[in-house]
Design an enzyme around this catalytic site. Structure first.
Site, PDB file in Angstrom:
ATOM      1  N   GLY A 171      -1.895   7.673   3.833  1.00  0.00           N
ATOM      2  CA  GLY A 171      -0.809   8.385   4.701  1.00  0.00           C
ATOM      3  C   GLY A 171       0.017   9.664   4.190  1.00  0.00           C
TER       4      GLY A 171
ATOM      5  N   GLY B  48      -0.529   7.178  -0.783  1.00  0.00           N
ATOM      6  CA  GLY B  48      -2.021   6.962  -0.601  1.00  0.00           C
ATOM      7  C   GLY B  48      -2.538   7.928   0.637  1.00  0.00           C
TER       8      GLY B  48
ATOM      9  N   GLY C  36       3.759   4.799   7.019  1.00  0.00           N
ATOM     10  CA  GLY C  36       3.088   4.772   5.777  1.00  0.00           C
ATOM     11  C   GLY C  36       2.891   5.968   4.801  1.00  0.00           C
TER      12      GLY C  36
ATOM     13  N   SER D 140     -10.205  -0.484   9.165  1.00  0.00           N
ATOM     14  CA  SER D 140     -11.193  -0.806   8.001  1.00  0.00           C
ATOM     15  C   SER D 140     -12.524  -1.212   8.248  1.00  0.00           C
ATOM     16  CB  SER D 140     -10.334  -1.681   6.671  1.00  0.00           C
ATOM     17  OG  SER D 140     -11.241  -2.085   6.046  1.00  0.00           O
TER      18      SER D 140
ATOM     19  N   ASN E  21       4.266   7.581   2.656  1.00  0.00           N
ATOM     20  CA  ASN E  21       4.696   8.140   1.445  1.00  0.00           C
ATOM     21  C   ASN E  21       3.959   7.752   0.259  1.00  0.00           C
ATOM     22  OD1 ASN E  21       4.742   5.233   0.955  1.00  0.00           O
ATOM     23  ND2 ASN E  21       6.910   4.638   1.438  1.00  0.00           N
TER      24      ASN E  21
ATOM     25  N   TYR F   6      -6.699 -10.311   6.896  1.00  0.00           N
ATOM     26  CA  TYR F   6      -6.792  -8.789   6.581  1.00  0.00           C
ATOM     27  C   TYR F   6      -7.806  -8.402   7.614  1.00  0.00           C
ATOM     28  CZ  TYR F   6      -6.991  -4.001   5.061  1.00  0.00           C
ATOM     29  OH  TYR F   6      -7.112  -2.656   5.103  1.00  0.00           O
TER      30      TYR F   6
END
Length: 301
Positions: free
Chosen positions: A27, A25, A21, A149, A23, A172
């Site tokens: 990451g 934020g 991930g 998280s 690409n 989540y």
């Protein structure tokens, strides 16, 4: 340390880091910081066009850096296997695997029939790590960092009913609890095997990211960025510390050290009680190996 920033990242020259991930934020900021310190970074993401653009941006802003792109869809175990195969074929060693990619509020199931959040955030991550384990074990000082998280604290997980779905928030939270159960069980197995690989975890606290913008109105996002300074770069710091702090040990968990664990410089923090349930850790591990058909081969085994 009372404060910790990218200037505290040790020299990463000669090291290879996979960031899922990567690409955008958190990451992207993680990958950028590692590349700036000299690492060869592999961005592994589903959207190849966006990922190539992210790689080009890092190489443009930081001349001389090495950034590669691998297509990876954590919601498809065939894609996970192909990505791991490509990484293993291209690199004999692997210093860092940063399991950053995740989804939230995705309805339905993955291509393999898993509830979407648990399928991407846990099962895909579990499979990728297992398939890259040989490369990690052959690299002294390597690490697996899994990003979770603070909502893991409200997560509830029954290893006998992993196909059960709830509302978006419950799904989540359950997947983020699974990230920590996985990290702690992996850390224990690595330590018992005598491997020189560490498993750590991190959470960003509150930060302005693409995922947070799904839940917050624009005024809140601006407040996070402009008033509290919780930009993606700030949110990436716990992950970077988990990946590079020389004092880290197996099972360390990093997050903001300030108010409610949501703000402040990255520090070692303690996760919620359910994440430390060793029986649940082992139950989830066995179920994950069975459901993904990925078996971890550690030296002592």
């Amino acid at each position: 340390m009372a404060t910790w920033g990218t200037s505290d990242i040790p020299d990463q020259r000669g090291r290879i880091a996979v960031v899922t991930g990567g690409n955008g934020g958190l990451g992207f900021e993680t990958a950028r910081a590692l590349a700036e310190r000299g690492a060869h970074v592999i961005l592994a993401s589903r959207n190849v066009g966006k990922t190539k653009a992210a790689a080009s941006r890092i190489e443009r802003d930081l001349p001389g850096t090495e950034v590669s792109v691998v297509e990876l869809d954590l919601g498809d175990l065939a894609s996970v296997s192909a990505a791991a195969g490509q990484i293993s074929a291209d690199h004999r060693t692997l210093d860092l695997l940063i399991n950053n990619a995740g989804v939230n509020k995705i309805p339905g199931v993955t291509s393999d029939g898993f509830e979407a959040q648990l399928g991407v955030n846990h099962f895909g991550t579990f499979a990728l790590t297992g398939l890259l384990l040989e490369r990690l074990l052959s690299t002294p000082g390597s690490r697996v960092v899994t990003v979770t998280s603070v909502v893991h604290r409200s997560g509830r997980l029954d290893s006998a009913h992993l196909d059960t779905t709830g509302d978006d928030h419950k799904n989540y939270a359950r997947s983020k609890l699974a990230n920590l159960l996985f990290t702690y069980e992996l850390a224990r197995r690595l330590a018992q095997s005598g491997a020189q690989t560490l498993a750590t975890a991190a959470h960003p606290g509150i930060a302005s990211t693409d995922m947070s913008r799904k839940d917050a109105p624009p005024v809140v996002d601006r407040f996070l960025s402009n008033v509290l300074g919780r930009t993606p770069a700030q949110g990436a710091l716990p992950t970077l510390r988990a990946a590079t702090d020389p004092a880290a040990v197996n099972g360390d968990f990093f997050g903001p050290g300030g108010f409610l664990g949501l703000f402040g410089a990255p520090a070692k923090v303690r996760s919620g009680g359910a994440s430390h349930d060793e029986n649940l850790q082992q139950q989830l591990w066995r179920a994950s190996e069975r459901l993904t058909d990925v078996t971890y081969r550690l030296p002592a085994e």
